[in-house]
Design a protein around this motif. Structure first.
Motif, mmCIF file in Angstrom:
data_model
loop_
_atom_site.group_PDB
_atom_site.id
_atom_site.type_symbol
_atom_site.label_atom_id
_atom_site.label_comp_id
_atom_site.label_asym_id
_atom_site.label_seq_id
_atom_site.Cartn_x
_atom_site.Cartn_y
_atom_site.Cartn_z
ATOM 1 N N PHE A 113 0.838 -1.201 0.000
ATOM 2 C CA PHE A 113 0.000 0.000 0.000
ATOM 3 C C PHE A 113 0.872 1.250 0.000
ATOM 4 C CE2 PHE A 113 -2.346 3.396 2.137
ATOM 5 C CZ PHE A 113 -3.457 3.476 1.315
ATOM 6 N N LYS A 114 1.910 1.260 0.827
ATOM 7 C CA LYS A 114 2.806 2.419 0.907
ATOM 8 C C LYS A 114 3.549 2.644 -0.415
ATOM 9 C CE LYS A 114 2.342 3.606 5.270
ATOM 10 N NZ LYS A 114 1.967 4.898 5.738
ATOM 11 N N GLU A 115 3.864 1.555 -1.126
ATOM 12 C CA GLU A 115 4.608 1.647 -2.388
ATOM 13 C C GLU A 115 3.692 1.827 -3.596
ATOM 14 O OE1 GLU A 115 6.751 -2.017 -2.448
ATOM 15 O OE2 GLU A 115 8.165 -1.374 -0.909
ATOM 16 N N PHE A 116 2.391 1.802 -3.397
ATOM 17 C CA PHE A 116 1.429 1.827 -4.494
ATOM 18 C C PHE A 116 1.638 3.007 -5.434
ATOM 19 C CE2 PHE A 116 -2.660 2.949 -6.384
ATOM 20 C CZ PHE A 116 -3.048 1.735 -6.910
ATOM 21 N N LYS A 117 1.778 4.197 -4.866
ATOM 22 C CA LYS A 117 1.916 5.404 -5.685
ATOM 23 C C LYS A 117 3.187 5.364 -6.529
ATOM 24 C CE LYS A 117 0.502 10.137 -4.991
ATOM 25 N NZ LYS A 117 0.244 11.193 -4.040
ATOM 26 N N ASN A 118 4.270 4.820 -5.976
ATOM 27 C CA ASN A 118 5.526 4.730 -6.713
ATOM 28 C C ASN A 118 5.450 3.696 -7.831
ATOM 29 O OD1 ASN A 118 6.693 6.649 -5.034
ATOM 30 N ND2 ASN A 118 7.454 5.102 -3.620
ATOM 31 N N LYS A 119 4.797 2.579 -7.570
ATOM 32 C CA LYS A 119 4.727 1.500 -8.558
ATOM 33 C C LYS A 119 3.816 1.831 -9.732
ATOM 34 C CE LYS A 119 6.055 -2.391 -5.812
ATOM 35 N NZ LYS A 119 6.893 -3.357 -6.432
ATOM 36 N N PHE A 120 2.735 2.552 -9.461
ATOM 37 C CA PHE A 120 1.762 2.830 -10.519
ATOM 38 C C PHE A 120 1.866 4.238 -11.075
ATOM 39 C CE2 PHE A 120 -0.016 -0.827 -8.355
ATOM 40 C CZ PHE A 120 -0.344 -1.633 -9.425
ATOM 41 N N GLY A 121 2.883 4.956 -10.692
ATOM 42 C CA GLY A 121 3.100 6.287 -11.244
ATOM 43 C C GLY A 121 2.213 7.333 -10.602
ATOM 44 N N THR A 122 2.205 8.481 -11.194
ATOM 45 C CA THR A 122 1.453 9.608 -10.662
ATOM 46 C C THR A 122 -0.044 9.377 -10.817
ATOM 47 O OG1 THR A 122 3.242 11.085 -11.306
ATOM 48 C CG2 THR A 122 1.128 12.099 -10.818
ATOM 49 N N LEU A 123 -0.750 9.527 -9.720
ATOM 50 C CA LEU A 123 -2.202 9.434 -9.758
ATOM 51 C C LEU A 123 -2.754 10.837 -9.977
ATOM 52 C CD1 LEU A 123 -2.661 7.168 -6.612
ATOM 53 C CD2 LEU A 123 -2.596 6.446 -8.994
ATOM 54 N N ASP A 124 -3.852 10.932 -10.698
ATOM 55 C CA ASP A 124 -4.414 12.258 -10.927
ATOM 56 C C ASP A 124 -5.899 12.272 -10.607
ATOM 57 O OD1 ASP A 124 -5.179 10.692 -13.061
ATOM 58 O OD2 ASP A 124 -4.937 12.252 -14.558
ATOM 59 N N GLY A 125 -6.407 13.460 -10.392
ATOM 60 C CA GLY A 125 -7.828 13.657 -10.176
ATOM 61 C C GLY A 125 -8.390 12.885 -9.008
ATOM 62 N N VAL A 126 -9.471 12.197 -9.277
ATOM 63 C CA VAL A 126 -10.201 11.458 -8.255
ATOM 64 C C VAL A 126 -9.334 10.371 -7.631
ATOM 65 C CG1 VAL A 126 -12.163 9.907 -7.891
ATOM 66 C CG2 VAL A 126 -12.430 11.931 -9.306
ATOM 67 N N PHE A 127 -8.498 9.726 -8.433
ATOM 68 C CA PHE A 127 -7.664 8.641 -7.914
ATOM 69 C C PHE A 127 -6.646 9.156 -6.900
ATOM 70 C CE2 PHE A 127 -8.723 6.930 -12.249
ATOM 71 C CZ PHE A 127 -9.688 6.049 -11.785
ATOM 72 N N SER A 128 -6.065 10.291 -7.170
ATOM 73 C CA SER A 128 -5.119 10.895 -6.239
ATOM 74 C C SER A 128 -5.812 11.274 -4.939
ATOM 75 C CB SER A 128 -4.481 12.135 -6.874
ATOM 76 O OG SER A 128 -3.594 12.742 -5.970
ATOM 77 N N GLU A 129 -7.000 11.839 -5.062
ATOM 78 C CA GLU A 129 -7.760 12.229 -3.875
ATOM 79 C C GLU A 129 -8.166 11.006 -3.053
ATOM 80 O OE1 GLU A 129 -11.898 14.570 -2.936
ATOM 81 O OE2 GLU A 129 -10.744 15.176 -4.696
ATOM 82 N N GLU A 130 -8.590 9.957 -3.727
ATOM 83 C CA GLU A 130 -8.995 8.739 -3.024
ATOM 84 C C GLU A 130 -7.807 8.101 -2.309
ATOM 85 O OE1 GLU A 130 -11.197 4.454 -3.854
ATOM 86 O OE2 GLU A 130 -11.076 5.936 -5.463
ATOM 87 N N TYR A 131 -6.657 8.054 -2.965
ATOM 88 C CA TYR A 131 -5.465 7.482 -2.333
ATOM 89 C C TYR A 131 -5.049 8.329 -1.129
ATOM 90 C CZ TYR A 131 -0.865 5.460 -1.666
ATOM 91 O OH TYR A 131 0.227 4.859 -1.109
ATOM 92 N N SER A 132 -5.145 9.635 -1.248
ATOM 93 C CA SER A 132 -4.827 10.523 -0.126
ATOM 94 C C SER A 132 -5.778 10.284 1.044
ATOM 95 C CB SER A 132 -4.904 11.986 -0.557
ATOM 96 O OG SER A 132 -3.897 12.273 -1.487
#
Length: 54
Positions: free
Chosen positions: A22-41
């Protein structure tokens, strides 16, 4: 984001490997944008709250 949600559930259930993924998710899947970035945050913030409650 379905994977991130499943990893989040497994993490709060106590799975240490899921927490690492989970902690590495953002690094492995690249930059999240929009709704996905907000949901991950939101998930990350909830996990921090979960950790302080334990």
């Amino acid at each position: 984001m379905e994977i991130a949600n499943k990893l989040f559930i497994a993490t709060i259930s106590g799975d240490k490997k899921a927490r690492q993924y989970f902690k590495e998710f953002k690094n492995k899947f690249g930059t999240l944008d929009g709704v996905f970035s907000e949901e991950y945050s939101d998930l990350t913030a909830m996990l921090e709250l979960w950790d302080t409650k334990e």
